[in-house]
Scaffold this active site. Structure first.
Site, PDB file in Angstrom:
ATOM      1  N   HIS A  34      81.344  -6.554   0.299  1.00  0.00           N
ATOM      2  CA  HIS A  34      80.778  -6.538  -0.158  1.00  0.00           C
ATOM      3  C   HIS A  34      79.497  -6.668  -0.854  1.00  0.00           C
ATOM      4  O   HIS A  34      80.891  -7.078  -2.353  1.00  0.00           O
ATOM      5  CB  HIS A  34      79.858  -5.473  -0.061  1.00  0.00           C
ATOM      6  CG  HIS A  34      80.007  -4.456  -1.024  1.00  0.00           C
ATOM      7  ND1 HIS A  34      81.514  -3.817  -0.913  1.00  0.00           N
ATOM      8  CD2 HIS A  34      79.952  -3.576  -2.343  1.00  0.00           C
ATOM      9  CE1 HIS A  34      81.648  -3.022  -2.369  1.00  0.00           C
ATOM     10  NE2 HIS A  34      80.958  -2.815  -2.564  1.00  0.00           N
ATOM     11  N   HIS A 115      80.623 -11.338  -6.551  1.00  0.00           N
ATOM     12  CA  HIS A 115      81.222 -11.565  -6.140  1.00  0.00           C
ATOM     13  C   HIS A 115      81.855 -10.061  -4.599  1.00  0.00           C
ATOM     14  O   HIS A 115      81.614  -9.564  -5.061  1.00  0.00           O
ATOM     15  CB  HIS A 115      82.964 -10.947  -7.046  1.00  0.00           C
ATOM     16  CG  HIS A 115      83.142 -10.148  -7.864  1.00  0.00           C
ATOM     17  ND1 HIS A 115      81.800  -9.228  -8.474  1.00  0.00           N
ATOM     18  CD2 HIS A 115      83.623  -8.662  -7.415  1.00  0.00           C
ATOM     19  CE1 HIS A 115      81.723  -7.486  -8.538  1.00  0.00           C
ATOM     20  NE2 HIS A 115      82.992  -8.083  -7.657  1.00  0.00           N
TER      21      HIS A 115
END
Length: 172
Positions: A34, A115
């Site tokens: 995620h 990220h």
């Protein structure tokens, strides 16, 4: 209860990330790959119910946008975390900012570095080996961000979706 807000990428990106996470990420079993949009925060049922209309409003006002990933990076020396670096975009920054203003507290512990984690909690030698090999690999990944999820943490530490908010005009 602890809550958080995240974007779950496409199956293609999740498969790529999980090929590393299952070996190198201590949180592999707790949450799928995620992009964290809002770090965990504590709220009671009434607070969450009051935030849901605001999350719907943010989603309704946001158009789908694309993200690209071209390299691996790391948070070293602060932590031995290795991640796929999502190239910054105005749309992603705007979404992050909206989730940290208004009814949402600006409780970000760190600057926003978009990220998707590949590895974390590695000992120094393992970190050096894994990071060195991943830095040599070429990445050309893209995805359309068209939703985000409000998550909550279960007693065993794992995270599950509370509600999904799709971008664009919806009936509220």
């Amino acid at each position: 209860m602890k809550y958080g807000i995240a974007y779950f990428p496409s199956k293609q990106i999740q498969d790529e990330v999980n090929s590393y996470r299952k070996r190198y990420d201590s949180h592999y079993a707790l949450i799928p790959p995620h992009l964290t949009l809002k770090e965990s925060f504590t709220a009671d049922d009434a607070e969450i119910e009051s935030l849901i209309p605001e999350l719907k409003k943010i989603a309704n006002e946001t158009d789908p946008f694309n993200i690209t990933i071209n390299k691996v990076s790391s948070f070293a020396p602060i932590s031995n975390t290795i991640y796929l670096k999502i190239n910054p975009s105005p749309e992603l920054q705007t979404l992050f900012d909206k989730l940290h203003s208004g009814k949402f507290s600006d409780d970000a512990d760190h600057p926003f570095v978009p990220h998707i984690t590949l590895a974390q909690d590695l000992v120094d030698q393992e970190y050096s080996d894994v990071f060195g090999s991943l830095k040599m690999k070429k990445y050309d990944l893209g995805d359309e961000v068209d939703r985000f999820q409000l998550l909550y943490q279960l007693d065993n530490g794992s995270w599950t979706v509370y509600e999904t908010f799709v971008f664009g005009k919806e009936f509220v």
